[in-house]
Every structure is written in structure tokens, then in C-alpha cells.
Design a protein around this motif. Structure first.
Motif, PDB file in Angstrom:
ATOM      1  N   MET A   1      12.266   5.318  -9.159  1.00 21.46           N
ATOM      2  CA  MET A   1      11.312   5.615  -8.474  1.00 21.46           C
ATOM      3  C   MET A   1       9.771   5.747  -9.491  1.00 21.46           C
ATOM      4  SD  MET A   1      10.352   9.125  -6.633  1.00 21.46           S
ATOM      5  CE  MET A   1      12.103   9.621  -5.927  1.00 21.46           C
ATOM      6  N   HIS A   2       8.534   5.223  -9.079  1.00 26.08           N
ATOM      7  CA  HIS A   2       7.289   5.200  -9.690  1.00 26.08           C
ATOM      8  C   HIS A   2       6.926   6.838  -9.818  1.00 26.08           C
ATOM      9  CE1 HIS A   2       6.385   1.205 -10.044  1.00 26.08           C
ATOM     10  NE2 HIS A   2       6.929   0.909  -8.737  1.00 26.08           N
ATOM     11  N   THR A   3       6.372   7.011 -10.993  1.00 25.51           N
ATOM     12  CA  THR A   3       5.763   8.435 -11.130  1.00 25.51           C
ATOM     13  C   THR A   3       4.293   8.099 -11.609  1.00 25.51           C
ATOM     14  OG1 THR A   3       7.879   9.341 -12.150  1.00 25.51           O
ATOM     15  CG2 THR A   3       5.820  10.385 -12.675  1.00 25.51           C
ATOM     16  N   ILE A   4       3.346   9.014 -10.924  1.00 19.49           N
ATOM     17  CA  ILE A   4       2.048   9.269 -11.101  1.00 19.49           C
ATOM     18  C   ILE A   4       1.831  10.335 -11.773  1.00 19.49           C
ATOM     19  CG2 ILE A   4      -0.414   8.830 -10.544  1.00 19.49           C
ATOM     20  CD1 ILE A   4       0.455   6.628  -8.512  1.00 19.49           C
ATOM     21  N   ALA A   5       1.255  10.594 -13.016  1.00 17.88           N
ATOM     22  CA  ALA A   5       0.791  11.956 -13.636  1.00 17.88           C
ATOM     23  C   ALA A   5      -0.699  12.440 -13.190  1.00 17.88           C
ATOM     24  CB  ALA A   5       1.352  11.792 -15.103  1.00 17.88           C
ATOM     25  N   ILE A   6      -1.064  13.188 -12.928  1.00 18.28           N
ATOM     26  CA  ILE A   6      -2.396  13.698 -12.811  1.00 18.28           C
ATOM     27  C   ILE A   6      -2.844  14.827 -13.752  1.00 18.28           C
ATOM     28  CG2 ILE A   6      -4.313  14.486 -10.793  1.00 18.28           C
ATOM     29  CD1 ILE A   6      -2.559  12.996  -8.788  1.00 18.28           C
ATOM     30  N   GLU A  25       3.469   3.906   0.207  1.00 19.80           N
ATOM     31  CA  GLU A  25       4.282   3.151   1.289  1.00 19.80           C
ATOM     32  C   GLU A  25       5.449   3.114   0.659  1.00 19.80           C
ATOM     33  OE1 GLU A  25       2.256  -0.764   1.873  1.00 19.80           O
ATOM     34  OE2 GLU A  25       0.782   0.429   3.028  1.00 19.80           O
ATOM     35  N   GLY A  26       6.122   3.782  -0.537  1.00 16.35           N
ATOM     36  CA  GLY A  26       7.225   3.910  -0.677  1.00 16.35           C
ATOM     37  C   GLY A  26       7.785   5.086  -1.596  1.00 16.35           C
ATOM     38  N   PRO A  27       8.908   5.141  -2.331  1.00 16.23           N
ATOM     39  CA  PRO A  27       9.248   6.453  -2.991  1.00 16.23           C
ATOM     40  C   PRO A  27       8.269   6.687  -4.112  1.00 16.23           C
ATOM     41  CG  PRO A  27      10.927   4.988  -2.689  1.00 16.23           C
ATOM     42  CD  PRO A  27       9.876   4.270  -2.264  1.00 16.23           C
ATOM     43  N   LEU A  28       7.868   7.936  -4.303  1.00 18.56           N
ATOM     44  CA  LEU A  28       6.876   8.085  -5.119  1.00 18.56           C
ATOM     45  C   LEU A  28       6.978   9.766  -5.746  1.00 18.56           C
ATOM     46  CD1 LEU A  28       4.143   7.454  -6.702  1.00 18.56           C
ATOM     47  CD2 LEU A  28       2.898   8.356  -5.022  1.00 18.56           C
ATOM     48  N   ARG A  29       6.848   9.864  -7.192  1.00 18.68           N
ATOM     49  CA  ARG A  29       6.631  11.129  -7.628  1.00 18.68           C
ATOM     50  C   ARG A  29       5.416  11.379  -8.132  1.00 18.68           C
ATOM     51  NH1 ARG A  29       9.228  13.722 -12.702  1.00 18.68           N
ATOM     52  NH2 ARG A  29       8.707  12.136 -13.642  1.00 18.68           N
ATOM     53  N   VAL A  30       4.906  12.645  -8.049  1.00 22.56           N
ATOM     54  CA  VAL A  30       3.459  12.841  -8.525  1.00 22.56           C
ATOM     55  C   VAL A  30       3.689  14.063  -9.437  1.00 22.56           C
ATOM     56  CG1 VAL A  30       1.120  13.713  -8.082  1.00 22.56           C
ATOM     57  CG2 VAL A  30       2.176  11.792  -6.600  1.00 22.56           C
ATOM     58  N   ALA A  31       3.205  14.083 -10.608  1.00 18.94           N
ATOM     59  CA  ALA A  31       3.265  15.218 -11.383  1.00 18.94           C
ATOM     60  C   ALA A  31       1.960  15.780 -11.639  1.00 18.94           C
ATOM     61  CB  ALA A  31       3.957  14.700 -12.894  1.00 18.94           C
ATOM     62  N   HIS A 118      10.910   8.407   3.417  1.00 16.59           N
ATOM     63  CA  HIS A 118      10.990   8.055   2.074  1.00 16.59           C
ATOM     64  C   HIS A 118      10.636   9.181   1.090  1.00 16.59           C
ATOM     65  CE1 HIS A 118       6.855   6.429   2.711  1.00 16.59           C
ATOM     66  NE2 HIS A 118       6.632   7.174   1.507  1.00 16.59           N
ATOM     67  N   ALA A 119      11.111   9.049   0.091  1.00 16.27           N
ATOM     68  CA  ALA A 119      11.023  10.418  -0.976  1.00 16.27           C
ATOM     69  C   ALA A 119       9.551  10.132  -1.587  1.00 16.27           C
ATOM     70  CB  ALA A 119      11.934  10.444  -1.948  1.00 16.27           C
ATOM     71  N   ALA A 120       8.682  11.225  -1.229  1.00 15.50           N
ATOM     72  CA  ALA A 120       7.404  11.298  -2.020  1.00 15.50           C
ATOM     73  C   ALA A 120       6.998  12.836  -2.258  1.00 15.50           C
ATOM     74  CB  ALA A 120       6.492  10.699  -1.286  1.00 15.50           C
ATOM     75  N   SER A 121       6.959  13.177  -3.468  1.00 16.13           N
ATOM     76  CA  SER A 121       6.846  14.703  -3.773  1.00 16.13           C
ATOM     77  C   SER A 121       5.835  14.963  -4.841  1.00 16.13           C
ATOM     78  CB  SER A 121       8.244  15.281  -3.973  1.00 16.13           C
ATOM     79  OG  SER A 121       8.653  14.437  -5.199  1.00 16.13           O
ATOM     80  N   ILE A 122       5.285  15.877  -4.709  1.00 23.25           N
ATOM     81  CA  ILE A 122       4.488  16.509  -5.951  1.00 23.25           C
ATOM     82  C   ILE A 122       5.278  17.669  -6.730  1.00 23.25           C
ATOM     83  CG2 ILE A 122       2.307  17.562  -6.384  1.00 23.25           C
ATOM     84  CD1 ILE A 122       1.269  16.490  -3.883  1.00 23.25           C
ATOM     85  N   GLU A 123       5.478  17.417  -8.199  1.00 21.57           N
ATOM     86  CA  GLU A 123       6.038  18.580  -8.773  1.00 21.57           C
ATOM     87  C   GLU A 123       4.716  18.971  -9.691  1.00 21.57           C
ATOM     88  OE1 GLU A 123       8.727  16.487 -11.380  1.00 21.57           O
ATOM     89  OE2 GLU A 123      10.057  15.966  -9.639  1.00 21.57           O
ATOM     90  N   PHE A 124       4.878  20.419  -9.652  1.00 20.71           N
ATOM     91  CA  PHE A 124       3.658  21.049 -10.374  1.00 20.71           C
ATOM     92  C   PHE A 124       4.032  21.467 -11.872  1.00 20.71           C
ATOM     93  CE2 PHE A 124       3.196  21.423  -5.827  1.00 20.71           C
ATOM     94  CZ  PHE A 124       1.771  21.501  -5.579  1.00 20.71           C
ATOM     95  N   ILE A 149       6.371  14.188 -20.281  1.00 18.50           N
ATOM     96  CA  ILE A 149       6.943  13.479 -19.455  1.00 18.50           C
ATOM     97  C   ILE A 149       6.505  12.005 -19.089  1.00 18.50           C
ATOM     98  CG2 ILE A 149       7.217  15.361 -17.323  1.00 18.50           C
ATOM     99  CD1 ILE A 149       4.586  14.284 -16.300  1.00 18.50           C
ATOM    100  N   ALA A 150       7.603  11.247 -18.659  1.00 19.04           N
ATOM    101  CA  ALA A 150       6.941   9.630 -18.511  1.00 19.04           C
ATOM    102  C   ALA A 150       6.149   9.290 -17.186  1.00 19.04           C
ATOM    103  CB  ALA A 150       8.253   8.824 -18.703  1.00 19.04           C
ATOM    104  N   ALA A 151       5.409   8.428 -17.463  1.00 21.05           N
ATOM    105  CA  ALA A 151       4.571   8.075 -15.964  1.00 21.05           C
ATOM    106  C   ALA A 151       4.201   6.809 -15.939  1.00 21.05           C
ATOM    107  CB  ALA A 151       3.406   9.005 -15.737  1.00 21.05           C
ATOM    108  N   ASP A 152       4.034   6.103 -14.791  1.00 17.52           N
ATOM    109  CA  ASP A 152       3.723   4.771 -14.729  1.00 17.52           C
ATOM    110  C   ASP A 152       2.129   4.644 -14.814  1.00 17.52           C
ATOM    111  OD1 ASP A 152       6.322   3.211 -14.056  1.00 17.52           O
ATOM    112  OD2 ASP A 152       6.141   5.037 -12.482  1.00 17.52           O
ATOM    113  N   LYS A 153       1.617   5.600 -14.222  1.00 15.78           N
ATOM    114  CA  LYS A 153       0.020   5.877 -14.143  1.00 15.78           C
ATOM    115  C   LYS A 153      -0.267   7.292 -14.451  1.00 15.78           C
ATOM    116  CE  LYS A 153      -0.580   1.675 -12.622  1.00 15.78           C
ATOM    117  NZ  LYS A 153      -0.690   0.539 -13.567  1.00 15.78           N
TER     118      LYS A 153
END
Ligand SMILES: Cc1cc2nc3c(=O)[nH]c(=O)nc-3n(C[C@H](O)[C@H](O)[C@H](O)COP(=O)(O)OP(=O)(O)OC[C@H]3O[C@@H](n4cnc5c(N)ncnc54)[C@H](O)[C@@H]3O)c2cc1C
Length: 481
Positions: A1-6, A25-31, A118-124, A149-153
Motif C-alpha cells: 500500500m502507498h503511504t503519503i505523509a503530510i 482510486e486505490g488503497p492508501l495510507r495517509v500519515a 478499498h482501504a484508505a485511512s488517515i493515521e494521526f 515512518i516511511a512514505a512514498d510522498k
């Protein structure tokens, strides 16, 4: 799953996270990494004071670039706004804490772990990010506590810098009766209400502080100090004025535009209208104008016109303006024009020396001094450990005016070697040098939408985003004014 950190959970970071959830449009984890101010609300909308109002009318405060009436519709869900006629509600200046509830609610709703199958969630993460190191095809965000943490973007949505430190006795001034960051709660530190208060600055933050002191029935005199002594103007009802701007104002250099502006301001005055209409009408074009100017034009604008521009551009609700004017008339609020020369301790009080415009010093002594001079303008003088590390490593470079970091058309951060970072993006106040107008919600919501599109596209999770300045991009700004 891709991870985008903000990094940053104020308006920009939170609404970028919301848009990632909406558009993926697909599984995503936002940190969502945030510290310092409440997540969802940030600096501006974290206030708990009811007298702190939005300085933009409700009709233009939707957080979602593709849903212009989203905030108005949300207001209708609250009992106190349910029955207000549409035309009135659209023009109302809502308390900022209510707007903070709106943002927080929006974030909370989209943080649900499962969306459309599809799994898409925000982790705080309630942590300070202090560095970002690149690894194969992605990055590692390092926290102050040593975790990572590791992230793609990674999206930098870190907001404004703290106000610049005030000159003390050879070092930045500190004192129990001195508030260096006005956006934190300071009411608990107030002295006896008959004491005088000095507000450093005469902009929007000073107006906030004045409103709070008034709400607390302050009896001492409130002094507000700034170089130009100009308080924000009031919002007003505009008029139809199709004569301005010309078809493509971004083709004009500073001098041509200044001449044209003077001419139309004069014409508007002649019509009995407010000349700030001309400034408002330039708003959807401001970013392109700025980007097309030469460095010399930008420097000249900052030197000669920026203070006046800011006063006309950042206005306040009419009844707030009325309260300020009344206080000026009865002497409860006094403006001191001059440069803040030094702050010094005077026992439990603070002494402020102002180098007056006539050459003579004015000395004020107060039971409380609040720094409302606005965010630090020199980016490199800022204190963020994260940016110091990124600058040292060449992962970001400052723009030519030292206002923030350099980004290209799609908010991709430029590295020291001039290449666009494959991983890092930035939006909001840190890209002021690139866009100039990147402060208020009408521009920021567009950025959060477009940067979400771009990051998703690069992760293979969404459609391509319109590039900055294209027609499709401009359409997102259309309803700004
Ligand atoms: C007092 C005030 C009132 C305003 N009123 C209006 C208004 O009425 N209408 C309007 O359109 N605009 C208004 N604005 C302008 C604009 O809406 C705000 O500036 C906007 O909210 C900026 O959002 P942001 O997310 O970029 O920054 P912020 O709200 O500052 O959020 C950034 C967050 O990131 C955190 N952060 C920074 N660095 C790190 C790090 N290294 N690690 C973890 N967290 C970090 C910060 O502590 C903060 O919580 C106002 C601004 C201010 C300051």
C-alpha cells in the motif's frame, strides 16, 4: 500500500488529507503529522474566543475546491444558522472557532478506515517532524523523539513561521508579561485589567487581541504600534466594474500595473466607490502576475507597495471595524506610529521603546505586551529544525526573496541542484515566494486539491492534475471573489 505523509495538520495539511481520501482510486495510507496547534484547526481556527471572526464571508469559505457551497451547506446543519436567509448567511462573518469545528468534522469524517470498498485511512501522529531523508523511491520522515515512518510522498504543509523575535538587551526578549506567539492562549497571563497593554503591530492579529481585551471589559489603554500605523480596512459591498482588470493583467510589469491601478482607483473614487475593488478584481490573477514579474519588480513591489497592498487586501468585517473605530475615537485604543526599537523589563511590566517617525522616541510601559507583528518574513531566519535540516541537505532551496521554499508548477519542491524532488511537495505559506498570494482559504483549498491529485497520479492512484496557470486550473480559482 502507498503511504503519503503530510507534515502539518492545519487547514492545508488536513484538507489535503481529506482530498487524498476523496480522490484516491486505490488503497492508501495517509500519515498526518502535526504538533503545536490543534489538528484540523491549525493556528487560525484553533482559537476558542467567540469574538474572533473569519475575515472572509461565509460564501467563500468552502474548504473543498470542487464544492463551492460546502461550508454554507454545513452551516445549515447547525441550529443557530439553520433559519438565516440565504443572502444574509452568504455574507456573514462566522466565528473562526465554528470554522475550526467544520474543518475538524470534515477531517474526522474522512479519516474513516474503509471507503468504497478499498482501504484508505488517515493515521494521526502528534509529533514534530525534524528531518526527511530520501531512500529508494521514497522518504523517511524522522521525528523529534527518534521514531520515524516511511512514505512514498511527503507534503510540507507547515504553515506560517512564528513571529520574529523582538530586540531585547542584545538577545531576543523574554519576560512573563511578554507574549511572543499571539496565537496561543494568553488570557490566563493577563494582569489587572486597569493596566495598559501594548500590541506590537496593527494588522489582523492586533485586531483579534483588541477584540478579546474588549470582550474582557479591559479598562487600561490599549496601544498598537507599527511603522505605518495602518489598521485593516473594512469589507464593503462592491460594484460592477468591468473596466478593470485588462484581459491579461499577468502580461504587465510592475510599473505598468501600478499606473493602471492608480488610474482605476482614481476612477472608482470618482464614482464614490471603494478603490480596493481594483485590488479585489486582481485577486484571481495575482499568482500569475507575481510569477511573470522579474526579480527586480518583485523586490520593488515589496519595498514600495506591499504594506499598502496588505492593508487593502486583508480586510475585516464591518462591525469589527466599527468597534475598532469607536475605541480609537474614545481613546481606549491608541495608535503609535514608529519602529519598535527595544523591549526591556520594568519589574513585572515591560517597557517598549518606539523610534517615532518624527525622530523622537516614545516609551510605553505595559502590564502585557503581545507580539502581533505577523509571521517571520525571512524564511532562513525561521527556527524550524525541519527546514534547517532540509536546507542543509539541499532537499529544499529558498526562493530568491527568502520568503519560503521553491516549488514548480505542480508544487513539487526544487532541490539544491535545481531538479524537482521525486518525493517532496509544499503548499500554503511556505511557498509565498513562488506565488505571493498563498495565505487565505480561497487559494489554499485549490492547492490542497491539486497537490492531492498530483501525488495520487504519481502513485498511480488517480487522474492527472491540471498544471498551474492552465484554464482548468484557473477555473478552480474562478469563484474566489
Ligand atoms: C489568526 C489568523 C486568522 C486567519 N483568518 C482567516 C480567515 O478568516 N479567512 C481566510 O481565508 N484565511 C484566514 N487566515 C489565513 C489562512 O487561512 C491560514 O493561515 C491557514 O489556515 C494556514 O493553514 P496552514 O495549514 O498552512 O498552516 P497552520 O494553520 O499554521 O498549520 C500548520 C500546522 O503544522 C504544524 N507544524 C509545523 N511544522 C511542523 C513540524 N515540523 N512537525 C509537525 N507539525 C508541524 C504547526 O504547528 C501547525 O499546527 C488566517 C490566518 C491567521 C494566522
Amino acid at each position: 500500500m502507498h503511504t503519503i505523509a503530510i507534515i502539518g495538520g492545519g487547514f492545508c495539511g488536513s484538507i489535503a488529507a481529506v482530498n487524498l481520501m476523496r480522490l484516491s482510486e486505490g488503497p492508501l495510507r495517509v500519515a498526518l503529522i502535526n504538533c503545536g496547534f490543534p489538528v484540523g484547526r491549525g493556528v487560525a481556527y484553533g482559537t476558542r474566543r467567540p469574538e474572533h471572526l473569519l475575515n472572509v464571508a461565509a460564501r467563500n469559505m468552502s474548504a473543498l475546491a470542487d464544492h463551492p457551497n460546502h461550508f454554507l451547506d454545513w452551516l445549515r446543519t447547525r441550529t443557530e444558522y439553520a433559519d438565516i436567509p440565504e443572502a444574509v448567511l452568504r455574507e456573514t462573518f462566522i466565528p473562526r472557532r465554528v470554522y475550526g469545528d467544520y474543518l475538524r468534522g470534515l477531517l474526522q469524517w474522512h479519516a474513516r478506515p474503509i471507503r468504497d470498498g478499498h482501504a484508505a485511512s488517515i493515521e494521526f501522529y502528534d509529533k514534530e517532524a525534524v528531518n526527511i531523508t530520501l531512500r529508494d523511491g521514497g522518504a523517511t520522515v524522522v521525528f523529534a523523539d527518534g521514531d520515524s515512518i516511511a512514505a512514498d510522498k511527503v507534503l510540507l504543509a507547515t504553515g506560517n513561521q512564528r513571529p520574529a523575535a523582538m530586540p531585547g538587551d542584545g538577545a531576543p526578549f523574554t519576560h512573563p508579561a511578554y507574549i511572543d506567539v499571539p496565537w496561543h492562549d494568553w488570557e490566563s497571563r493577563l494582569p489587572d485589567r486597569h493596566q495598559d497593554v501594548v500590541l506590537l503591530g496593527t494588522g489582523l492579529t492586533t485586531v483579534d487581541a483588541f477584540l478579546t481585551l474588549s470582550a474582557l471589559d479591559w479598562r487600561g489603554t490599549i496601544f498598537a504600534v507599527s511603522r505605518n500605523g495602518l489598521l485593516p480596512h473594512a469589507h464593503f459591498r462592491g460594484i460592477e466594474y468591468p473596466e478593470f482588470p485588462p484581459e491579461d493583467p499577468s502580461a504587465l510589469g510592475l510599473n505598468e500595473l501600478a499606473v493602471l491601478l492608480e488610474e482605476h482607483c482614481g476612477r472608482l473614487r470618482g464614482l464614490g466607490a471603494n478603490p480596493a475593488i481594483a485590488v479585489d478584481k486582481l485577486r484571481p490573477h495575482t499568482q500569475r502576475i507575481w510569477r511573470n514579474w522579474s526579480l527586480a519588480d518583485k523586490r520593488e513591489f515589496c519595498r514600495r507597495y506591499a504594506a499598502r497592498w496588505n492593508v487593502l487586501r486583508h480586510r475585516i468585517a464591518q462591525d469589527v471595524h466599527q468597534r475598532v473605530t469607536t475605541a480609537l475615537t474614545d481613546g481606549r485604543l491608541q495608535i503609535v506610529k514608529g519602529t519598535i526599537a527595544a523591549l526591556a523589563s520594568a519589574g513585572s511590566r515591560v517597557r517598549v521603546t518606539v523610534a517615532g517617525t518624527s525622530g523622537a522616541n516614545v516609551v510605553l510601559e505595559a502590564g502585557l505586551v503581545i507580539n502581533g507583528t505577523g509571521p517571520q518574513t525571512s524564511f532562513t531566519a525561521g527556527s524550524s529544525l525541519l527546514y534547517r535540516n532540509l536546507l542543509t541537505d539541499g532537499r529544499v532551496v529558498v526562493d530568491e526573496l527568502d520568503m519560503g521554499v521553491q516549488v514548480d508548477e505542480d508544487f513539487g519542491v526544487r532541490e539544491r541542484d535545481g531538479r524537482r524532488s521525486p518525493v517532496l511537495f509544499a503548499i500554503g505559506p511556505p511557498i509565498k515566494g513562488t506565488l505571493w498570494e498563498t495565505t487565505a482559504v480561497p487559494e489554499l483549498r485549490q492547492q490542497t486539491y491539486r497537490v492531492a491529485q498530483t501525488m495520487l497520479e504519481e502513485c498511480g492512484l488517480g487522474e492527472p492534475a491540471p498544471r498551474l496557470g492552465t484554464t482548468a486550473d484557473q477555473e478552480l480559482l474562478e469563484y474566489c471573489i
